[in-house]
Design a protein around this motif. Sequence first.
Motif, PDB file in Angstrom:
ATOM      1  N   ILE A  93       0.704  -1.133   0.005  1.00  0.00           N
ATOM      2  CA  ILE A  93       0.079   0.051   0.063  1.00  0.00           C
ATOM      3  C   ILE A  93       0.907   1.123  -0.025  1.00  0.00           C
ATOM      4  O   ILE A  93       1.162   1.883   0.978  1.00  0.00           O
ATOM      5  CB  ILE A  93      -0.815  -0.061   1.325  1.00  0.00           C
ATOM      6  CG1 ILE A  93      -1.719  -1.317   1.512  1.00  0.00           C
ATOM      7  CG2 ILE A  93      -2.067   1.128   1.194  1.00  0.00           C
ATOM      8  CD1 ILE A  93      -2.450  -1.425   2.645  1.00  0.00           C
ATOM      9  N   PRO A  94       1.355   1.746  -1.107  1.00  0.00           N
ATOM     10  CA  PRO A  94       2.341   2.932  -1.263  1.00  0.00           C
ATOM     11  C   PRO A  94       1.711   4.170  -0.515  1.00  0.00           C
ATOM     12  O   PRO A  94       2.605   5.028   0.085  1.00  0.00           O
ATOM     13  CB  PRO A  94       2.433   3.130  -2.695  1.00  0.00           C
ATOM     14  CG  PRO A  94       1.861   1.762  -3.267  1.00  0.00           C
ATOM     15  CD  PRO A  94       1.028   1.291  -2.693  1.00  0.00           C
ATOM     16  N   ASP A  95       0.491   4.205  -0.751  1.00  0.00           N
ATOM     17  CA  ASP A  95       0.073   5.452   0.198  1.00  0.00           C
ATOM     18  C   ASP A  95      -0.701   5.337   1.589  1.00  0.00           C
ATOM     19  O   ASP A  95      -1.391   5.966   2.004  1.00  0.00           O
ATOM     20  CB  ASP A  95      -1.211   6.212  -0.643  1.00  0.00           C
ATOM     21  CG  ASP A  95      -2.171   5.015  -0.977  1.00  0.00           C
ATOM     22  OD1 ASP A  95      -2.187   3.843  -0.556  1.00  0.00           O
ATOM     23  OD2 ASP A  95      -3.320   5.615  -1.549  1.00  0.00           O
ATOM     24  N   TYR A  96       0.001   4.293   2.268  1.00  0.00           N
ATOM     25  CA  TYR A  96      -0.519   3.829   3.643  1.00  0.00           C
ATOM     26  C   TYR A  96       0.075   5.236   4.275  1.00  0.00           C
ATOM     27  O   TYR A  96       0.971   5.656   4.161  1.00  0.00           O
ATOM     28  CB  TYR A  96       0.508   2.871   4.041  1.00  0.00           C
ATOM     29  CG  TYR A  96      -0.278   2.265   5.291  1.00  0.00           C
ATOM     30  CD1 TYR A  96      -1.115   1.448   5.332  1.00  0.00           C
ATOM     31  CD2 TYR A  96       0.216   2.903   6.539  1.00  0.00           C
ATOM     32  CE1 TYR A  96      -1.468   0.820   6.707  1.00  0.00           C
ATOM     33  CE2 TYR A  96      -0.185   2.353   7.722  1.00  0.00           C
ATOM     34  CZ  TYR A  96      -1.190   1.423   7.697  1.00  0.00           C
ATOM     35  OH  TYR A  96      -1.637   0.930   9.012  1.00  0.00           O
ATOM     36  N   PRO A  97      -0.904   5.696   5.381  1.00  0.00           N
ATOM     37  CA  PRO A  97      -0.781   6.851   5.912  1.00  0.00           C
ATOM     38  C   PRO A  97       0.551   6.858   6.729  1.00  0.00           C
ATOM     39  O   PRO A  97       1.035   5.815   7.432  1.00  0.00           O
ATOM     40  CB  PRO A  97      -1.883   7.019   7.263  1.00  0.00           C
ATOM     41  CG  PRO A  97      -2.878   5.944   6.406  1.00  0.00           C
ATOM     42  CD  PRO A  97      -2.247   4.999   5.501  1.00  0.00           C
ATOM     43  N   ASP A  98       1.561   7.953   6.798  1.00  0.00           N
ATOM     44  CA  ASP A  98       2.828   7.981   7.481  1.00  0.00           C
ATOM     45  C   ASP A  98       3.658   7.104   6.941  1.00  0.00           C
ATOM     46  O   ASP A  98       4.690   6.591   7.414  1.00  0.00           O
ATOM     47  CB  ASP A  98       2.726   7.811   8.844  1.00  0.00           C
ATOM     48  CG  ASP A  98       2.455   8.984   9.683  1.00  0.00           C
ATOM     49  OD1 ASP A  98       2.369  10.048   9.149  1.00  0.00           O
ATOM     50  OD2 ASP A  98       2.287   8.711  11.012  1.00  0.00           O
ATOM     51  N   HIS A  99       3.463   6.559   5.592  1.00  0.00           N
ATOM     52  CA  HIS A  99       4.397   5.701   4.819  1.00  0.00           C
ATOM     53  C   HIS A  99       5.885   6.038   5.136  1.00  0.00           C
ATOM     54  O   HIS A  99       6.593   5.160   5.512  1.00  0.00           O
ATOM     55  CB  HIS A  99       3.974   5.391   3.459  1.00  0.00           C
ATOM     56  CG  HIS A  99       4.831   4.340   2.673  1.00  0.00           C
ATOM     57  ND1 HIS A  99       6.162   4.241   2.437  1.00  0.00           N
ATOM     58  CD2 HIS A  99       4.036   3.254   2.556  1.00  0.00           C
ATOM     59  CE1 HIS A  99       6.166   3.242   1.553  1.00  0.00           C
ATOM     60  NE2 HIS A  99       5.061   2.394   1.769  1.00  0.00           N
ATOM     61  N   ASP A 100       6.265   7.370   4.697  1.00  0.00           N
ATOM     62  CA  ASP A 100       7.686   7.495   4.706  1.00  0.00           C
ATOM     63  C   ASP A 100       8.213   7.576   5.944  1.00  0.00           C
ATOM     64  O   ASP A 100       9.259   7.184   6.395  1.00  0.00           O
ATOM     65  CB  ASP A 100       7.825   8.838   4.110  1.00  0.00           C
ATOM     66  CG  ASP A 100       9.349   9.493   3.869  1.00  0.00           C
ATOM     67  OD1 ASP A 100       9.753   8.938   2.811  1.00  0.00           O
ATOM     68  OD2 ASP A 100       9.535   9.975   4.985  1.00  0.00           O
TER      69      ASP A 100
END
Length: 257
Positions: free
Chosen positions: A127-134
């Motif tokens: 899920i590349p756009d998972y919240p707080d991914h970075d």
Amino acid sequence: MIAKFKFSSAIKSSKDILFLIKNFNTEGELFGNGDRNKIKLFDLNGKIINIKSFKIPNIINKVAYKYFRKSKARRSFEYATILLEKRIGTPEPIAFLENFNIIGLKDSYYASEHLVTELTYRELVEIPDYPDHDTILRQFTKFTFDLHEKGVEFLDHSPGNTLIKKVAKNQYEFFLVDLNRMNFHDVMSFEQRMNNFSRLTPQKGMIAIMSNEYSKFYTAKTEAEIFEKMWQATSDFQEEFARKKRLKKKLKFWKKS
């Protein structure tokens, strides 16, 4: 039948745990698909624990686990204890039990605290756009750097084996599971460190972020050198994984022919 077991020094209800393990096949709630090893959840005096029943070994490993090697259950228990001593996150170990017959190891079990967390590393991959991914990815990288600094080479450092728990805004804690394959070193080499990232993700962008974050703490190499080595280790693993997958597919075809 000979049974060998050990409990954490913090555990007072050893008889209850033995009862749960002995009734593993008929009690408890299945957790996961149970394809290889089977995990079940149990209530232990109001606290949820999980017990892992390891796949019954083949005849060679039955003998090996009796005379030459520690079982996966025992290693899981002992490695969890070492990790906690090193202040590395992992579910609290509770007990392990091994049953031996005249041939060798019959079956084995590892009991530990059951942690409920928001995600694993796998969600970051899928899920590349998972919240707080970075933020999560960078904190995971620092967690891995700390493992390496403490000499812990987690050989199954793969997407499903790190539980991730949000503890505050933009703050996460990490817990290792599936612990039976580890090496412990006084010092880890650069190559060992980079190879330890090889199973995590095939995505070059994630490797770039992890390389950038790792370079903030590991100053013996440049960010470019870290990225190059980490990506090479990842590529080598992916190629070998694909090769084995193709071979397995061919073997299935030959068996059907």
